[in-house]
Design a protein around this motif. Structure first.
Motif, PDB file in Angstrom:
ATOM      1  N   GLU A  72       0.859  -1.178   0.000  1.00  0.00           N
ATOM      2  CA  GLU A  72       0.000   0.000   0.000  1.00  0.00           C
ATOM      3  C   GLU A  72       0.897   1.229   0.000  1.00  0.00           C
ATOM      4  N   VAL A  73       0.482   2.278  -0.699  1.00  0.00           N
ATOM      5  CA  VAL A  73       1.253   3.513  -0.716  1.00  0.00           C
ATOM      6  C   VAL A  73       0.387   4.691  -0.301  1.00  0.00           C
ATOM      7  N   TRP A  74       1.047   5.667   0.247  1.00  0.00           N
ATOM      8  CA  TRP A  74       0.442   6.930   0.643  1.00  0.00           C
ATOM      9  C   TRP A  74       0.898   7.965  -0.375  1.00  0.00           C
ATOM     10  N   ILE A  75      -0.051   8.659  -1.000  1.00  0.00           N
ATOM     11  CA  ILE A  75       0.256   9.659  -2.024  1.00  0.00           C
ATOM     12  C   ILE A  75      -0.232  11.010  -1.541  1.00  0.00           C
ATOM     13  N   THR A  76       0.655  11.992  -1.532  1.00  0.00           N
ATOM     14  CA  THR A  76       0.270  13.344  -1.162  1.00  0.00           C
ATOM     15  C   THR A  76       0.717  14.299  -2.259  1.00  0.00           C
ATOM     16  N   ARG A  77      -0.133  15.286  -2.545  1.00  0.00           N
ATOM     17  CA  ARG A  77       0.127  16.235  -3.633  1.00  0.00           C
ATOM     18  C   ARG A  77       0.200  17.647  -3.100  1.00  0.00           C
ATOM     19  N   GLU A  78       1.118  18.393  -3.653  1.00  0.00           N
ATOM     20  CA  GLU A  78       1.250  19.802  -3.328  1.00  0.00           C
ATOM     21  C   GLU A  78      -0.069  20.525  -3.619  1.00  0.00           C
TER      22      GLU A  78
ATOM     23  N   PRO B  10      -5.823  19.213  -0.486  1.00  0.00           N
ATOM     24  CA  PRO B  10      -6.195  19.036   0.916  1.00  0.00           C
ATOM     25  C   PRO B  10      -6.336  17.566   1.323  1.00  0.00           C
ATOM     26  N   ALA B  11      -6.446  16.667   0.360  1.00  0.00           N
ATOM     27  CA  ALA B  11      -6.653  15.249   0.666  1.00  0.00           C
ATOM     28  C   ALA B  11      -5.490  14.404   0.162  1.00  0.00           C
ATOM     29  N   ASP B  12      -5.095  13.425   0.958  1.00  0.00           N
ATOM     30  CA  ASP B  12      -4.093  12.442   0.558  1.00  0.00           C
ATOM     31  C   ASP B  12      -4.817  11.208   0.049  1.00  0.00           C
TER      32      ASP B  12
ATOM     33  N   CYS C 172      -4.292   4.847  -9.385  1.00  0.00           N
ATOM     34  CA  CYS C 172      -4.525   6.266  -9.154  1.00  0.00           C
ATOM     35  C   CYS C 172      -3.976   7.017 -10.371  1.00  0.00           C
ATOM     36  N   GLU C 173      -4.798   7.849 -10.969  1.00  0.00           N
ATOM     37  CA  GLU C 173      -4.365   8.652 -12.124  1.00  0.00           C
ATOM     38  C   GLU C 173      -4.017  10.045 -11.614  1.00  0.00           C
TER      39      GLU C 173
ATOM     40  N   LYS D 284      -0.172  19.698 -12.855  1.00  0.00           N
ATOM     41  CA  LYS D 284       1.206  19.999 -12.479  1.00  0.00           C
ATOM     42  C   LYS D 284       1.366  20.011 -10.963  1.00  0.00           C
ATOM     43  N   GLY D 285       2.601  19.798 -10.521  1.00  0.00           N
ATOM     44  CA  GLY D 285       2.909  19.942  -9.099  1.00  0.00           C
ATOM     45  C   GLY D 285       3.723  18.791  -8.546  1.00  0.00           C
ATOM     46  N   LEU D 286       4.167  18.986  -7.331  1.00  0.00           N
ATOM     47  CA  LEU D 286       4.984  18.011  -6.611  1.00  0.00           C
ATOM     48  C   LEU D 286       4.094  16.923  -6.019  1.00  0.00           C
ATOM     49  N   VAL D 287       4.526  15.667  -6.181  1.00  0.00           N
ATOM     50  CA  VAL D 287       3.828  14.515  -5.603  1.00  0.00           C
ATOM     51  C   VAL D 287       4.849  13.703  -4.811  1.00  0.00           C
ATOM     52  N   LEU D 288       4.446  13.260  -3.607  1.00  0.00           N
ATOM     53  CA  LEU D 288       5.281  12.391  -2.789  1.00  0.00           C
ATOM     54  C   LEU D 288       4.551  11.063  -2.598  1.00  0.00           C
ATOM     55  N   VAL D 289       5.280   9.963  -2.779  1.00  0.00           N
ATOM     56  CA  VAL D 289       4.714   8.622  -2.626  1.00  0.00           C
ATOM     57  C   VAL D 289       5.580   7.874  -1.614  1.00  0.00           C
ATOM     58  N   SER D 290       4.930   7.297  -0.606  1.00  0.00           N
ATOM     59  CA  SER D 290       5.645   6.552   0.430  1.00  0.00           C
ATOM     60  C   SER D 290       4.967   5.202   0.635  1.00  0.00           C
ATOM     61  N   ALA D 291       5.769   4.155   0.834  1.00  0.00           N
ATOM     62  CA  ALA D 291       5.242   2.802   1.032  1.00  0.00           C
ATOM     63  C   ALA D 291       4.831   2.582   2.483  1.00  0.00           C
ATOM     64  N   LEU D 292       3.774   1.784   2.670  1.00  0.00           N
ATOM     65  CA  LEU D 292       3.260   1.459   4.000  1.00  0.00           C
ATOM     66  C   LEU D 292       3.099  -0.049   4.142  1.00  0.00           C
ATOM     67  N   PRO D 293       3.975  -0.874   4.576  1.00  0.00           N
ATOM     68  CA  PRO D 293       5.372  -0.594   4.835  1.00  0.00           C
ATOM     69  C   PRO D 293       6.270  -0.820   3.621  1.00  0.00           C
TER      70      PRO D 293
END
Length: 93
Positions: free
Chosen positions: A48-54, A57-59, A68-69, A73-82
Motif C-alpha cells: 500500500e502507498v500513501w500519495i500526497t500532492r502539493e 487538501p486530501a491524501d 490512481c491517475e 502539475k505539481g509536486l507529488v510524494l509517494v511513500s510505502a506502508l510498509p
C-alpha cells in the motif's frame, strides 16, 4: 494519518507517461516526482502507498490492485506502508 519519518532512500524521477516502469519501495522510502502536464497512472501491485500532492487538501491511500491517475502539475510524494511494488506510467497493467 501516516507521518513521514526520515526516508532511508529518496527517488526523484520524471518519467514519460508513455514509458512505464516498475518501482519497489521499502518502508520509509520516498518517491518524489514533479508532474508536468498530462496524466500519470500509478498501479499498486503489492502493499500500500500513501500519495500526497502539493496544494491538495486530501491524501490518497492506494492499496494493492488499485490505480490512481495523477493529473495536473505539481509536486507529488509517494511513500510505502510498509513496502510496495508499483507500476508507473504506460498502461499500468
Amino acid at each position: 494519518m501516516p507521518t513521514l519519518s526520515r526516508p532511508t532512500r529518496v527517488f526523484r524521477a520524471s518519467p514519460a507517461p508513455s514509458q512505464g516502469f516498475h518501482l519497489s519501495l521499502r518502508r520509509d522510502d520516498l518517491w518524489r516526482i514533479e508532474l508536468g502536464r498530462g496524466g500519470l497512472p500509478i498501479r499498486c501491485l503489492s502493499g500500500e502507498v500513501w500519495i500526497t500532492r502539493e496544494g491538495s487538501p486530501a491524501d490518497t491511500l492506494l492499496p494493492a490492485g488499485e490505480v490512481c491517475e495523477l493529473r495536473g502539475k505539481g509536486l507529488v510524494l509517494v511513500s510505502a506502508l510498509p513496502e510496495a511494488e508499483l507500476c508507473v506510467g504506460g498502461s499500468a497493467p
